[in-house]
Design a protein around this motif. Structure first.
Motif, mmCIF file in Angstrom:
data_model
loop_
_atom_site.group_PDB
_atom_site.id
_atom_site.type_symbol
_atom_site.label_atom_id
_atom_site.label_comp_id
_atom_site.label_asym_id
_atom_site.label_seq_id
_atom_site.Cartn_x
_atom_site.Cartn_y
_atom_site.Cartn_z
ATOM 1 N N SER A 35 0.833 -1.202 0.000
ATOM 2 C CA SER A 35 0.000 0.000 0.000
ATOM 3 C C SER A 35 0.870 1.255 0.000
ATOM 4 O O SER A 35 0.561 2.249 -0.651
ATOM 5 N N ARG A 36 1.999 1.164 0.699
ATOM 6 C CA ARG A 36 2.876 2.330 0.761
ATOM 7 C C ARG A 36 3.621 2.499 -0.557
ATOM 8 O O ARG A 36 3.847 3.632 -1.009
ATOM 9 N N ALA B 123 2.253 9.349 -5.899
ATOM 10 C CA ALA B 123 2.882 10.654 -5.677
ATOM 11 C C ALA B 123 3.886 10.961 -6.784
ATOM 12 O O ALA B 123 4.043 12.114 -7.210
ATOM 13 N N ARG C 195 1.962 11.921 -10.047
ATOM 14 C CA ARG C 195 1.434 13.280 -9.988
ATOM 15 C C ARG C 195 2.493 14.306 -10.371
ATOM 16 O O ARG C 195 2.180 15.406 -10.785
ATOM 17 N N ARG C 196 3.766 13.950 -10.188
ATOM 18 C CA ARG C 196 4.852 14.869 -10.533
ATOM 19 C C ARG C 196 5.505 14.482 -11.852
ATOM 20 O O ARG C 196 6.638 14.885 -12.132
ATOM 21 N N LEU D 180 9.715 7.492 -0.414
ATOM 22 C CA LEU D 180 9.450 6.694 0.773
ATOM 23 C C LEU D 180 9.949 7.408 2.016
ATOM 24 O O LEU D 180 9.373 7.295 3.087
ATOM 25 N N ASP E 169 11.453 10.854 1.696
ATOM 26 C CA ASP E 169 11.271 12.293 1.541
ATOM 27 C C ASP E 169 9.789 12.585 1.741
ATOM 28 O O ASP E 169 9.029 12.772 0.790
ATOM 29 N N GLY E 170 9.379 12.641 3.000
ATOM 30 C CA GLY E 170 7.956 12.718 3.331
ATOM 31 C C GLY E 170 7.360 14.095 3.175
ATOM 32 O O GLY E 170 6.151 14.242 3.034
ATOM 33 N N PHE E 171 8.201 15.143 3.224
ATOM 34 C CA PHE E 171 7.654 16.494 3.135
ATOM 35 C C PHE E 171 7.313 16.845 1.692
ATOM 36 O O PHE E 171 8.019 16.465 0.762
ATOM 37 N N GLN E 172 6.242 17.627 1.537
ATOM 38 C CA GLN E 172 5.844 18.073 0.194
ATOM 39 C C GLN E 172 6.971 18.817 -0.500
ATOM 40 O O GLN E 172 7.251 18.608 -1.667
ATOM 41 N N GLU F 273 10.060 18.504 -0.097
ATOM 42 C CA GLU F 273 11.116 17.573 -0.491
ATOM 43 C C GLU F 273 10.750 16.898 -1.811
ATOM 44 O O GLU F 273 11.584 16.733 -2.696
ATOM 45 N N ARG F 274 9.484 16.530 -1.917
ATOM 46 C CA ARG F 274 9.045 15.847 -3.139
ATOM 47 C C ARG F 274 9.014 16.812 -4.317
ATOM 48 O O ARG F 274 9.443 16.496 -5.412
#
Lengths: 266, 621
Positions: free
Chosen positions: B42-43, B50, B53-54, B63, B65-68, B70-71
């Motif tokens: 699921s992860r 994610a 979307r980019r 996995l 880089d959890g901050f927006q 960062e992504r």
């Protein structure tokens, strides 16, 4: 020496640092398994007592079994229990149908910051763990919130060698996270080893159980046959479902949880 | 069938992934997690969504880089840590950011690792942060380094490209004195040589990264070193005093002969409270414990309980290697707060011996260390510090520096207690006249008769009485009174603990010179600190005689010749010895004068008799 001994000693060290350095300290108690472990650790750290108030943020939508358990244990352990509610938001009818994230922000984040302000707490101990979620993985053990209660996650202070930051300017609100390095399985192994009481909701009934506890409308169950702690541990060894899968507010958007946390959610 | 090790019960092996920005650290981390089956599907799906979307196919880095931000910016800003398991054992993997601006976050992550994977982009080779990170790993005491030369797919899996980067990094690490455990070619995005071997690099016959990690030995617990138990707190919840702390090395056993530093008081552990293990084996390194001392003693946070015959010294200064991330540079002469174990000390930078350029590893002179810089310094404190070299005890050999509320640097100690700058280059001159020549001429040796005791105990009265006696007998005697010295030599010093210590040090230094000149010096000074008195004895061991002028507090307070006790009781004099500051009684004075039990004249006679026996050689003609 086992990993649980290491984790236990590390958490006790952190609790004692918090007690030593934080002027007005409290501990959050969500009544879940993690805060149950935290409670047991605090009683060990402080030689059989919890020498500061225990705060429960009550959204009024919590599963009723949680409230019954909370009140019974608070009496049994002689806790100085503070129950905080965002009464204004509740009076205005706040509930999850107004948006799950909106509801969490009002009843939990805002409820927490109102309660901290009301009692003048300068630091709160919370049982979050890195393995729960990607932004929690980046937390500090001693994590400052500015006067605006926001988490400035892009510029966190350095923290290493257990030489924790305990000096902060006036007006800083501190979050202390003694369980950051624990995993979900560690928690259950410790619950088993220390015989820590947990709410019955964690054990399967009719093939389903709660893996994470929250408000009734937004917390779902997972398929499970685990009726004992041993069975829960065995299940977690092989599961491919993440712990917060049953928490509907996280699933609203990719950054739902990060935004909640930046605004003061745990 | 062999039993599987209980992986979850063993402590996870902490490793850190470091290297220059964009060299693929987070991708490697994500890949390790995925290829070992440590991530729920699921992860993985959430990360794939994610990524899409980019406009990307699969960003494993997401996995961790959890901050927006960062992504969106495709960089790691903060360190993250996550557990995973190989078939062999469980790991704690620490992902550290590569940007120079996030150095403090890199150190936050890397400092707790036992081993490091240094990731280098094969096409770019050694970059600025590759070198700085390697240098920092060395300073953080992380001895095991694996070099993963990444993005081999981008150079067509070319062996020569790998060899070239491997040669460069080997040379750089050799200059640091680091021998890597392994260098290997990988392609993290493709999963090549991570958990399974890559068919694309038949020229590489070595193990995969996972296999190399699995072969790293665990560093043993610190039970083999002498006991160090820094005191974290002292509790009394109404059922007696409990001393709180974590065993940093060695073991705490009931009844062992111990010592408390910096005061050098002997101690024994009376009980291990709430200890569920075998009390005979004691509490090992790593345990947070509560103990009682037998007999109970006054201790405070920052004191260290240690093995009696292998105790750390209390030092005034240290030589250290410091890494700096303060926005303002570290400056010569500046004062910071040094935090180590549970102690904090004010320190001044008294020398910057060199400033090291991470790029070239050239050490140059300088009077400041810039942000992200590394240097060797001397740090001096007005208080005794219980510290050790990192080599002899890592837990007491590392520290952070604070400026105001900010943690601005950290470091490791190379020498605890070095001669202050300048003194090392001074060579005491020795004249033609030896002490015994003067003694033969004067009929007595030089001596420092150090009269210590509470205010009102009778120190000055006895000193002046004995001075007259000795002069009458033809001896060279002189009184140094603490209050008088404060008008001259110690003018400008206040009454803080540190300034009192410095005042006593000056009195002692002056007394030592008088004694060396052949004089019998009578010093009258409260000098409440056992350690201060011991320090003076150490500077003139041949001359020093500790004379304890002993009277109970009630007697001194009743006498109160200067009305000081009255004022102290009213709170007008802070930290007044006996009232609001401790007096540490001499444990083995050369002579104890009981001024409560006999009159002062009798006490003076007793001291004169002592001088006759110990200091005088013959009667003057």
């Amino acid at each position: 020496m086992s990993s649980l001994d290491d984790l236990e000693s590390q958490s006790i060290y952190i609790l004692r640092e918090a007690y030593r350095h934080v002027g007005k300290l409290a501990m959050l108690w969500s009544v879940g398994k993690d805060s149950g472990v935290l409670m047991a650790l605090a009683r060990k750290a402080f030689l059989g007592r919890v020498p500061f108030p225990v705060v429960h943020i009550d959204t009024s939508y919590k599963l009723p079994e949680m409230i019954a358990f909370r009140d019974a244990k608070a009496r049994e352990w002689g806790l100085d229990l503070v129950v905080g509610r965002n009464e204004a938001a509740l009076a205005a009818g706040m509930n999850h149908t107004m948006g799950r994230v909106t509801c969490c922000a009002a009843l939990k984040s805002e409820g927490l910051s109102q309660t901290l302000a009301q009692y003048g707490f300068t630091g709160v101990i919370a049982g979050i763990r890195r393995d729960e979620e990607a932004t929690r993985a980046k937390e500090r053990v001693f994590s400052p919130r500015g006067a605006d209660a926001r988490w400035h996650y892009e510029d966190q202070p350095p923290e290493f060698w257990d030489l924790f930051n305990t000096d902060f300017p006036e007006g800083t609100s501190l979050r202390i996270h003694p369980l950051l390095d624990w995993t979900e399985i560690d928690v259950w192994r410790y619950v088993r080893r220390e015989e820590i009481p947990v709410v019955d909701l964690y054990f399967a009934k009719q093939g389903r159980r709660y893996r994470s506890l929250g408000c009734a409308p937004c917390t779902g169950t997972v398929l499970s046959t685990a009726t004992t702690i041993d069975e829960i541990i065995a299940e977690l060894e092989t599961t491919s479902i993440s712990e917060r899968a049953g928490r509907a507010q996280d699933q609203e958007a990719e950054d739902a949880f990060e935004r909640l946390r930046a605004d003061g959610y745990l | 069938m062999t039993a599987m090790p209980d992986l979850a019960a063993a402590r996870p092996f902490p490793i850190v992934i470091v290297g220059h920005v964009d060299h693929g650290k987070s991708t490697l981390t994500g890949r390790l997690l995925h290829d070992t089956g440590s991530i729920p599907p699921s992860r993985v799906e959430a990360v794939r969504a994610a990524s899409e979307r980019r406009g990307k196919t699969m960003e494993w880095a997401f996995l961790l880089d959890g901050f927006q931000t960062e992504r969106d910016r495709a960089i790691t800003i903060d360190t993250a840590r996550i557990r995973f398991r190989s078939r062999r054992r469980s790991y704690m993997i620490i992902d550290a950011p590569g940007h120079k601006e996030f150095l403090k976050n890199m150190i936050t992550g890397a400092a707790s690792a036992q081993a490091a994977v240094l990731v280098i982009d094969v096409a770019e080779g050694l970059a600025e942060q590759t070198k700085r990170h390697a240098h920092l790993l060395h300073l953080l005491g992380i001895g095991r380094v694996i070099v993963a030369v990444n993005k081999m797919d981008a150079v067509g899996y070319d062996r020569a490209a790998f060899d070239s980067v491997a040669r460069d990094i080997r040379a750089y690490l050799a200059d640091l004195g680091v021998a890597p455990d392994k260098l290997l070619p990988i392609a993290a995005r493709e999963g090549a040589n991570i958990v399974s071997r890559s068919a694309a690099m038949p020229w590489y016959n070595g193990p995969t990264l996972m296999a190399v990690l699995d072969d790293l030995p665990e560093s043993a617990a610190d039970d083999s070193r002498p006991l160090r138990l820094p005191i974290q707190d002292v509790y009394d919840f109404g059922d007696g005093q409990s001393i709180i702390g974590r065993v940093e090395s060695g073991r705490v056993r009931i009844g062992d002969d111990l010592i408390i530093q910096p005061s050098s008081r002997p101690a024994k552990v009376g009980s291990l409270q709430g200890w569920r293990g075998n009390p005979g084996e004691g509490a090992p390194a790593g345990r947070s414990i509560a103990i009682t001392l037998d007999p109970p003693q006054q201790v405070q946070r920052g004191d260290v309980v240690a093995t009696l015959d292998a105790a750390p010294a209390a030092v005034k200064n240290v030589r250290a290697t410091v890494f700096w991330f303060g926005e303002q540079p570290l400056r010569l002469g500046a004062t910071y707060t040094l935090k180590a174990h549970t102690a904090r000390y004010p320190v001044t930078v008294t020398a910057i011996e060199d400033v090291v350029d991470s790029d070239t590893l050239v050490a140059a002179k300088g009077d400041a260390i810039p942000q992200a810089g590394i240097g060797r310094l001397l740090l001096e404190s007005s208080e005794p510090m219980v510290l050790e070299s990192f080599a002899s005890n890592p837990q007491l050999g590392r520290f952070v520096l604070l400026s105001g509320y900010q943690t601005v640097g950290g470091g490791t100690i190379t020498d605890a207690g070095v001669a202050p700058a300048g003194v090392a280059n001074l060579f005491p001159k020795v004249g033609q006249v030896a002490p015994q020549d003067r003694a033969a001429l004067f009929g007595h040796r030089g001596a420092v008769l150090w009269l210590t005791g509470l205010s009102g105990a009778g120190k000055s009265t006895i000193a002046y009485e004995v001075e007259r006696h000795l002069l009458d007998a033809g001896m060279h005697a002189y009184v140094l009174d603490g209050d008088n010295i404060r008008r001259g030599l110690s003018a400008g010093l206040g009454f803080s603990a540190a300034e009192r210590s410095e005042h006593i040090r000056r009195v002692g230094a002056a007394a030592g010179l008088f004694a060396d000149a052949g004089v019998v010096v009578l010093v009258a000074a409260i000098s409440p600190s056992r350690q201060d008195r011991a320090g003076i004895r150490a500077t003139c061991p041949d001359y020093f005689h500790e004379i304890f002028v002993d009277a109970p507090l009630e007697v001194c307070e009743a006498r109160d010749p200067k009305q000081l006790y009255q004022r102290a009781r009213r709170g007008e004099i802070p930290e007044f010895t006996g009232i609001s500051a401790p007096f540490e009684r001499p444990e083995t004075p050369e002579l104890r004068l009981d001024t409560a039990g006999q009159n002062l004249a009798a006490c003076a006679d007793e001291l004169v008799a002592y001088v006759d026996g110990q200091v005088r050689l013959y009667e003057a003609a």
